[in-house]
Design a protein around this motif. Structure first.
Motif, PDB file in Angstrom:
ATOM      1  N   ASP A  14      53.866  19.168  27.984  1.00 23.08           N
ATOM      2  CA  ASP A  14      53.782  18.712  26.537  1.00 23.08           C
ATOM      3  C   ASP A  14      55.409  18.514  26.061  1.00 23.08           C
ATOM      4  O   ASP A  14      55.371  17.580  25.191  1.00 23.08           O
ATOM      5  N   LEU A  74      45.221  24.249  22.363  1.00 23.42           N
ATOM      6  CA  LEU A  74      44.395  22.866  22.281  1.00 23.42           C
ATOM      7  C   LEU A  74      44.107  22.760  21.041  1.00 23.42           C
ATOM      8  O   LEU A  74      43.850  21.252  20.677  1.00 23.42           O
ATOM      9  N   SER A  77      47.048  20.916  19.374  1.00 20.19           N
ATOM     10  CA  SER A  77      47.330  19.395  20.030  1.00 20.19           C
ATOM     11  C   SER A  77      46.097  18.458  19.481  1.00 20.19           C
ATOM     12  O   SER A  77      46.488  17.506  18.917  1.00 20.19           O
ATOM     13  N   GLN A  96      51.286  24.679  17.835  1.00 21.04           N
ATOM     14  CA  GLN A  96      51.339  24.353  19.398  1.00 21.04           C
ATOM     15  C   GLN A  96      52.535  25.108  19.825  1.00 21.04           C
ATOM     16  O   GLN A  96      52.406  25.315  21.119  1.00 21.04           O
ATOM     17  N   TRP A 156      46.537  14.337  22.346  1.00 22.88           N
ATOM     18  CA  TRP A 156      44.938  14.667  22.785  1.00 22.88           C
ATOM     19  C   TRP A 156      44.900  14.667  24.209  1.00 22.88           C
ATOM     20  O   TRP A 156      43.934  15.174  24.653  1.00 22.88           O
ATOM     21  N   ASN A 158      46.044  16.549  26.065  1.00 25.03           N
ATOM     22  CA  ASN A 158      46.216  17.882  26.605  1.00 25.03           C
ATOM     23  C   ASN A 158      44.819  18.670  26.527  1.00 25.03           C
ATOM     24  O   ASN A 158      44.406  19.755  27.345  1.00 25.03           O
ATOM     25  N   ILE A 159      43.853  18.118  25.890  1.00 21.78           N
ATOM     26  CA  ILE A 159      42.747  18.636  25.479  1.00 21.78           C
ATOM     27  C   ILE A 159      41.705  18.689  26.631  1.00 21.78           C
ATOM     28  O   ILE A 159      41.079  19.701  27.075  1.00 21.78           O
ATOM     29  N   GLY A 162      43.395  20.792  29.273  1.00 22.17           N
ATOM     30  CA  GLY A 162      43.379  22.115  28.909  1.00 22.17           C
ATOM     31  C   GLY A 162      41.807  22.745  28.804  1.00 22.17           C
ATOM     32  O   GLY A 162      41.709  24.169  29.289  1.00 22.17           O
ATOM     33  N   LEU A 163      40.875  22.093  28.593  1.00 26.30           N
ATOM     34  CA  LEU A 163      39.519  22.674  28.678  1.00 26.30           C
ATOM     35  C   LEU A 163      39.101  23.063  30.190  1.00 26.30           C
ATOM     36  O   LEU A 163      38.464  24.051  30.492  1.00 26.30           O
TER      37      LEU A 163
END
Length: 486
Positions: A14, A74, A77, A96, A156, A158-159, A162-163
């Motif tokens: 990030d 998340l 982000s 964040q 975005w 990251n989402i 990350g999920l």
């Protein structure tokens, strides 16, 4: 390990991805003068909360803090991508940064909780490889995402990743019991937060070079000194200190703290200035100048994996910080002695030595500190190592930046109205040679000073108690599992 590496990589990536998109973000939000707050807010938040998260992990369990940090990261982000002005973005970046601190710290803490001391160097080196890999691919990824989809997708993206990491972590990361019923050191957290914030702000303002910030730097420095004194007084009196001062009475832990500081001061403080130095002193393009830090990071990646495997195989650890600090000192000394105009592969080899040396002990000292501290202090001792490295890097970066700025400004050729790589390339050859010599003369004593820092690290590494990492926890875990099955 897959879960922890994915999350560590997400947090490390990030920072490097956003740095590439910084100018685009500031221009789109119409806040070029406030551009630095995108980085400062994130860095400051991630630094201040490190000891807090480490202690919370000891009290409530590392798994809970790990999952909470990932969820917060998340959500933050998502909010960063929806920001409409710099204030909203800075606030979202604070959240964040808090989440990112947990993504960096908790995987190391969890490894310390669920593996034997002898396993830790190998596993920590694999998890720690996320950092150099993120440095290698982050700037390129940030540029590609910004150009293709826009800067908001830098956050975005990251989402979805990350999920997936969150789902994997929920399934794979084991429950780790904390010490419920213990009171959290709120006074210590506040005083340390004020101290670290003041120190980081003072360093940041000092590096800005603005004359109006002189009084602010002095005030922030005084607040940091008073805050540190208050923090020590608090920690001596509370039953459950945020940073147990017994860490500093333990010779092994104390030396690992010193070595962690050496890394922050000796490498991280100068690596961001190396590309500009190469552009000016070696008269290369921005793209070509990036080969030198790439060589540094690649050397770090290879050595951290190799030494982690060797240390876990033999159980020995003292030789690696001795070798690493000495090798890095040699690399920095070579950089100081290089005349301007040498072939580019020469500084690449020199900085690769710095990376190899640093990577040789960067993760091993975490394993050694965790093994030397009480198991109930795993989170706090891991956080302490990260904190001193981060603070050392921030303050030393400010000092190095100030020295470079002052030295270059004082010797700037009169023929140059502005000092930019493009302006230098368009100047006559004589002026280009002047600028190259100027940068070499300014950076040479800085490289010598950082080589001395690593030389002090050699002394510390020699004083590190020798020993062999044991398999005792692994055997204990196996016996407990067999008993449970029976």
């Amino acid at each position: 390990m897959i879960s922890l590496f994915t999350v560590s990589f997400l947090g490390a990536l990030d920072h490097t991805v956003v740095a590439t998109s910084l100018a685009t973000i500031a221009g789109d939000l119409g806040a070029v003068q406030q551009m630095s707050w995108v980085i400062v807010s994130y860095t400051l938040a991630s630094t201040v909360v490190l000891p807090v998260l480490g202690k919370l992990a000891d009290l409530t369990g590392a798994r809970l803090i790990f999952l909470a940090s990932l969820v917060l990261f998340l959500i933050a982000s998502l909010l960063c991508g929806f920001a409409q002005d710099m204030t909203q973005l800075a606030l979202a970046r604070i959240a964040q940064g808090v989440g990112s601190a947990g993504l960096h710290l908790m995987p190391q803490t969890i490894i310390g909780e669920v593996t034997s001391p002898r396993q830790r160097p190998r596993v920590l080196s694999i998890i720690g490889a996320a950092f150099p890999v993120a440095i290698l691919i982050g700037p390129l990824a940030g540029g590609l995402i910004t150009d293709a989809w826009g800067w908001r997708w830098v956050f975005w993206i990251n989402i979805p990743v990350g999920l997936v990491a969150l789902a994997l972590a929920v399934v794979a990361v084991p429950h780790i019991a904390g010490r419920s019923g213990r009171r959290f050191d709120i006074a210590g957290a506040i005083s340390l937060g004020v101290t670290v914030t003041s120190l980081v702000l003072a360093a940041g303002w000092a590096s800005g070079g603005a004359s109006a910030s002189g009084s602010a730097v002095i005030v922030a420095a005084l607040v940091a000194i008073l805050g540190l004194a208050a923090f020590i007084a608090i920690e001596l009196r509370v039953d459950e200190p945020l940073v147990p001062l017994r860490h500093f009475a333990n010779r092994t832990v104390l030396i690992t703290i010193v070595l962690s500081t050496v890394i922050g001061v000796g490498l991280f403080s100068v690596v961001s200035y190396v590309p500009t130095y190469i552009q000016m002193a070696y008269r290369t393009s921005a793209t070509v100048s990036g080969l030198v830090p790439i060589a540094t990071v690649f050397g770090m990646l290879v050595s951290t994996l190799l030494t982690g495997w060797l240390s876990s195989r033999s159980g020995r650890y003292r030789v690696f910080p001795i070798f690493g600090t000495a090798t890095a000192a040699v690399g920095l000394l070579v950089m100081a002695l290089l005349p301007a105009g040498m072939p580019l592969w020469v500084p690449m080899v020199a900085m690769a030595l710095v990376g190899i040396g640093t990577g040789s002990f960067m993760n091993i000292i975490v394993a050694v500190a965790q093994s030397a501290a009480a198991r109930t202090d795993t989170g706090s001792v891991t956080a302490t190592l990260s904190l001193v490295r981060q603070v050392g890097s921030t303050t030393a970066t400010a000092v190095v930046g100030g020295l470079i700025g002052a030295g270059v400004t004082a010797g700037l050729p009169a023929a140059l109205a502005t000092l930019t790589p493009q302006a230098v390339r368009e100047a006559p050859d004589a002026v280009q040679l002047q600028v190259a010599d100027l940068y070499s003369s300014v950076l040479a004593p800085i490289f010598v000073g950082l080589a001395i820092v690593y030389a002090l690290g050699v002394v510390a590494a020699v004083l590190l108690p020798d020993g062999r990492l044991s398999d005792e926890f692994e055997q204990h875990t196996r016996d407990a599992a067999e008993a449970a099955i029976a």
